[in-house]
Design a protein around this motif. Structure first.
Motif, PDB file in Angstrom:
ATOM      1  N   THR A  25      28.323  43.191  56.314  1.00 58.56           N
ATOM      2  CA  THR A  25      29.427  44.145  56.278  1.00 58.56           C
ATOM      3  C   THR A  25      30.469  43.698  55.248  1.00 58.56           C
ATOM      4  O   THR A  25      30.754  42.501  55.130  1.00 58.56           O
ATOM      5  N   ILE A  26      31.022  44.653  54.517  1.00 56.76           N
ATOM      6  CA  ILE A  26      32.035  44.342  53.516  1.00 56.76           C
ATOM      7  C   ILE A  26      33.337  43.947  54.208  1.00 56.76           C
ATOM      8  O   ILE A  26      33.843  44.659  55.078  1.00 56.76           O
ATOM      9  N   VAL A  27      33.895  42.804  53.805  1.00 61.66           N
ATOM     10  CA  VAL A  27      35.181  42.322  54.321  1.00 61.66           C
ATOM     11  C   VAL A  27      36.312  42.708  53.371  1.00 61.66           C
ATOM     12  O   VAL A  27      37.384  43.146  53.797  1.00 61.66           O
ATOM     13  N   SER A  28      36.090  42.549  52.070  1.00 60.34           N
ATOM     14  CA  SER A  28      37.113  42.912  51.088  1.00 60.34           C
ATOM     15  C   SER A  28      36.474  43.099  49.727  1.00 60.34           C
ATOM     16  O   SER A  28      35.368  42.621  49.462  1.00 60.34           O
ATOM     17  N   VAL A  29      37.231  43.783  48.849  1.00 62.50           N
ATOM     18  CA  VAL A  29      36.742  44.090  47.504  1.00 62.50           C
ATOM     19  C   VAL A  29      37.882  43.910  46.510  1.00 62.50           C
ATOM     20  O   VAL A  29      39.020  44.321  46.767  1.00 62.50           O
ATOM     21  N   GLY A  30      37.585  43.317  45.362  1.00 62.43           N
ATOM     22  CA  GLY A  30      38.461  43.345  44.201  1.00 62.43           C
ATOM     23  C   GLY A  30      37.694  43.971  43.054  1.00 62.43           C
ATOM     24  O   GLY A  30      36.517  43.657  42.854  1.00 62.43           O
ATOM     25  N   GLN A  31      38.323  44.869  42.310  1.00 59.53           N
ATOM     26  CA  GLN A  31      37.624  45.564  41.224  1.00 59.53           C
ATOM     27  C   GLN A  31      38.556  45.767  40.045  1.00 59.53           C
ATOM     28  O   GLN A  31      39.734  46.069  40.208  1.00 59.53           O
ATOM     29  N   GLN A  32      38.003  45.615  38.833  1.00 58.12           N
ATOM     30  CA  GLN A  32      38.771  45.820  37.614  1.00 58.12           C
ATOM     31  C   GLN A  32      37.851  46.382  36.535  1.00 58.12           C
ATOM     32  O   GLN A  32      36.809  45.799  36.241  1.00 58.12           O
ATOM     33  N   GLU A  33      38.212  47.526  35.962  1.00 55.62           N
ATOM     34  CA  GLU A  33      37.429  48.106  34.871  1.00 55.62           C
ATOM     35  C   GLU A  33      37.691  47.358  33.569  1.00 55.62           C
ATOM     36  O   GLU A  33      38.764  46.767  33.380  1.00 55.62           O
ATOM     37  N   HIS A  34      36.709  47.379  32.680  1.00 58.31           N
ATOM     38  CA  HIS A  34      36.903  46.841  31.337  1.00 58.31           C
ATOM     39  C   HIS A  34      36.661  47.937  30.311  1.00 58.31           C
ATOM     40  O   HIS A  34      36.110  49.003  30.617  1.00 58.31           O
ATOM     41  N   ASP A  35      37.088  47.683  29.081  1.00 58.65           N
ATOM     42  CA  ASP A  35      37.045  48.700  28.035  1.00 58.65           C
ATOM     43  C   ASP A  35      35.612  49.013  27.625  1.00 58.65           C
ATOM     44  O   ASP A  35      34.761  48.107  27.531  1.00 58.65           O
ATOM     45  N   GLN A  36      35.358  50.292  27.351  1.00 60.49           N
ATOM     46  CA  GLN A  36      34.100  50.722  26.755  1.00 60.49           C
ATOM     47  C   GLN A  36      34.369  50.951  25.270  1.00 60.49           C
ATOM     48  O   GLN A  36      35.079  51.883  24.896  1.00 60.49           O
ATOM     49  N   ILE A  37      33.836  50.078  24.437  1.00 59.60           N
ATOM     50  CA  ILE A  37      34.136  50.094  23.004  1.00 59.60           C
ATOM     51  C   ILE A  37      32.983  50.762  22.276  1.00 59.60           C
ATOM     52  O   ILE A  37      31.850  50.267  22.307  1.00 59.60           O
ATOM     53  N   MET A  38      33.263  51.888  21.631  1.00 62.35           N
ATOM     54  CA  MET A  38      32.220  52.659  20.936  1.00 62.35           C
ATOM     55  C   MET A  38      32.665  52.906  19.499  1.00 62.35           C
ATOM     56  O   MET A  38      33.211  53.957  19.177  1.00 62.35           O
ATOM     57  N   ALA A  48      33.680  40.386  25.938  1.00 61.91           N
ATOM     58  CA  ALA A  48      33.222  39.428  26.953  1.00 61.91           C
ATOM     59  C   ALA A  48      34.379  38.591  27.502  1.00 61.91           C
ATOM     60  O   ALA A  48      34.361  38.204  28.678  1.00 61.91           O
ATOM     61  N   MET A  49      35.388  38.305  26.699  1.00 59.34           N
ATOM     62  CA  MET A  49      36.547  37.559  27.201  1.00 59.34           C
ATOM     63  C   MET A  49      37.317  38.397  28.215  1.00 59.34           C
ATOM     64  O   MET A  49      37.796  37.872  29.234  1.00 59.34           O
ATOM     65  N   GLN A  50      37.441  39.704  27.964  1.00 60.78           N
ATOM     66  CA  GLN A  50      38.090  40.586  28.936  1.00 60.78           C
ATOM     67  C   GLN A  50      37.310  40.601  30.243  1.00 60.78           C
ATOM     68  O   GLN A  50      37.894  40.571  31.334  1.00 60.78           O
TER      69      GLN A  50
END
Length: 509
Positions: A25-38, A48-50
């Motif tokens: 069962t999920i206890v907690s979540v942390g999420q962060q989007e990163h840039d899509q470079i096109m 990759a550093m981001q």
């Protein structure tokens, strides 16, 4: 006593840290989007550093939300976007250029040159993979040939390669100060450089792509202790004990461990895996043969895979590039504003067509438009395109497994972000003609990584305990009559042909 296992899910659009308890069962979540470079057509990159900075941030977020410390975490598992290629300096820890993402097609001309001698299946009997720009090998070679000084630095032993699991592990275990340079068999099997039978890098393949062996990580199993998180991190001293490529991880999280078991993940792309056990089954119908998992010193387990490049990213395209949606979740409401697709079909061949067609010359198409067509029809056609592509892959799976004397798939377990879309899931069951089943814990990609890490340190006792954790949440039964299904499939396959033969020598980049 440790209460939890953490999974780091480094995906195509975001990085997440998810903490699970013993029941899965999920206890907690942390999420962060990163840039899509096109930067131009056909090119998709990540910083990759981001990504590494985001991984550190989401670890802290997940720990904070669970009110947990490193002492509460028994082990860390990593799952990742596969094939995406990072090349960095072992002394400075800095990437030599942006990561080249699995969707990127810039290396197609290199792939064509290699395929001129032996065809696209030139290495398939060794790797299980066709020659395409999808896999890591040509991306590594492109970086060495196009980034100033990269080849000389690589040949001097100064550069390292890894998919993003390897990049995260190396940094998490110390980076330039003793970082562990390791990947697992599932990710290694997606490079076009590993022998499926020996589970080792092949010198002849490295030679074909002109890649120095010194760049490559050590290949290890999917479930063992690779190292510990560095002392200065929030997880100091915690063992990193599991790695699985994202689609293999989702299959493991679905408790689909044995031959004949399968799942389909609906994310940025869509990926159907069908387990074949310890047997390597080579597809005659456009599927990939890949490593499914390996637990410690046990044998490797293999799978057939149907890879679809564009599913969830099609909805993002409607939102971001076309402005048809205010949010990705709005697609279902818009699709329901019409009773059917109005004769409109969307073929999202933005990076060519993947399985089972493998047509790099294809490009996206919207066909069947009339003055009657509206935004609702396009939204509905986009959702249906996800289901149609899955049907194409499932037909190929069934053909291969029947040839191998196995039983064809009778139900489809599903996971990923798009399984919350009721309209899509019902249409998927209708167009497949078999039940579609969603588990209670839909975050199966992260769960699979947690499972292999937990198994390695004894947090879970074995596969039977993991099977008991799996619970069904919802089941969609087919409701469409066969005649309607056949008509829709006939029109879809006609639409697919309209996307082909678009790219040729005179097509602008």
């Amino acid at each position: 006593m440790s209460k939890y296992v953490m999974a780091i899910d480094q995906g195509t659009t975001s990085s997440r840290a998810i903490i699970f308890d013993r029941t899965g069962t999920i206890v907690s979540v942390g999420q962060q989007e990163h840039d899509q470079i096109m930067p131009q057509a056909g090119r998709v990159e990540h910083d990759a550093m981001q990504i590494w900075q985001n991984v550190q941030e989401v670890i802290g977020t997940a720990l904070g939300r669970a009110d947990a410390t490193d002492r509460d975490i028994a082990a860390i598992g990593i799952t990742n976007q596969r094939e995406t290629t990072v090349v960095w300096d072992r002394h400075t820890g800095r990437p030599v250029t942006n990561a080249i993402v699995w969707q990127d097609t810039r290396t197609q001309s290199m792939v064509d040159r290699l395929a001129a001698d032996g065809g696209v299946d030139r290495f398939k009997h060794i790797t299980g993979l066709p020659l395409t720009s999808y896999f890591s090998a040509s991306k590594i070679a492109w970086i060495l040939d196009n980034v100033d000084g990269a080849r000389a630095r690589a040949e001097a032993g100064d550069l390292l390669f890894g998919t993003t699991d390897c990049w995260v592990l190396w940094n998490l275990t110390g980076g330039t100060d003793g970082g562990v340079h390791v990947t697992d068999v599932t990710n290694a099997s997606r490079t076009l450089l590993m022998d499926l039978r020996t589970l080792e890098w092949r010198d002849d393949l490295l030679s074909a792509f002109n890649i120095p062996r010194s760049m490559l990580p050590e290949i290890r199993s999917s479930s063992e202790v690779y190292g510990e998180a560095e002392y200065s991190s929030l997880l100091r001293g915690t063992p990193i004990a599991g790695i699985l490529g994202d689609q293999q991880s989702a299959t493991f999280g679905q408790a689909a461990f044995g031959a004949g078991e399968s799942k389909n993940t609906y994310g940025t792309g869509c990926f159907l895996l069908f387990q074949t056990g310890e047997e390597i089954v080579h597809s005659e119908n456009g599927l990939l043969t890949t490593v499914g998992y390996q637990l410690g010193d046990g044998p490797a387990h293999y799978a057939l895979e149907g890879s679809i490049a564009v599913t969830g990213s099609l909805i993002q395209w409607l939102r971001d590039q076309m402005g048809l949606l205010s949010s990705a979740s709005a697609v279902e409401r818009l699709a329901r504003s019409v009773p059917d697709n109005g004769g409109v079909y969307v073929v999202p061949a933005f990076s060519g067509l993947f399985a089972p067609y493998w047509r790099p010359d294809a490009r996206g198409a919207i066909v069947g438009l009339t003055r009657f067509s509206n935004r609702g029809h396009i939204a509905r056609a986009a959702l249906e395109a996800v289901a149609f592509q899955t049907r194409d892959v499932l037909d190929a799976v069934n053909a291969d497994v029947e040839r191998a004397g196995e039983i064809a798939l009778t139900e489809l377990r599903v996971d990923g972000g798009m399984v919350a879309n009721e309209t899509l899931m019902q249409f998927q069951a209708d167009i497949l003609g078999v039940p579609v089943v969603r588990p209670v814990v839909a975050e199966t990609t992260a769960l699979g990584a947690a499972y292999v890490a937990g198994l390695a340190v004894g947090f879970w006792s074995g596969l039977d305990e993991l099977r008991r954790n799996w619970q069904e949440d919802h089941r969609w039964q087919p409701q469409m009559v066969a005649e309607s299904r056949d008509q829709l499939l006939r029109q879809w396959r006609k639409a697919v042909t309209k996307s082909m033969d678009w790219v040729d020598a005179g097509t602008p980049a």
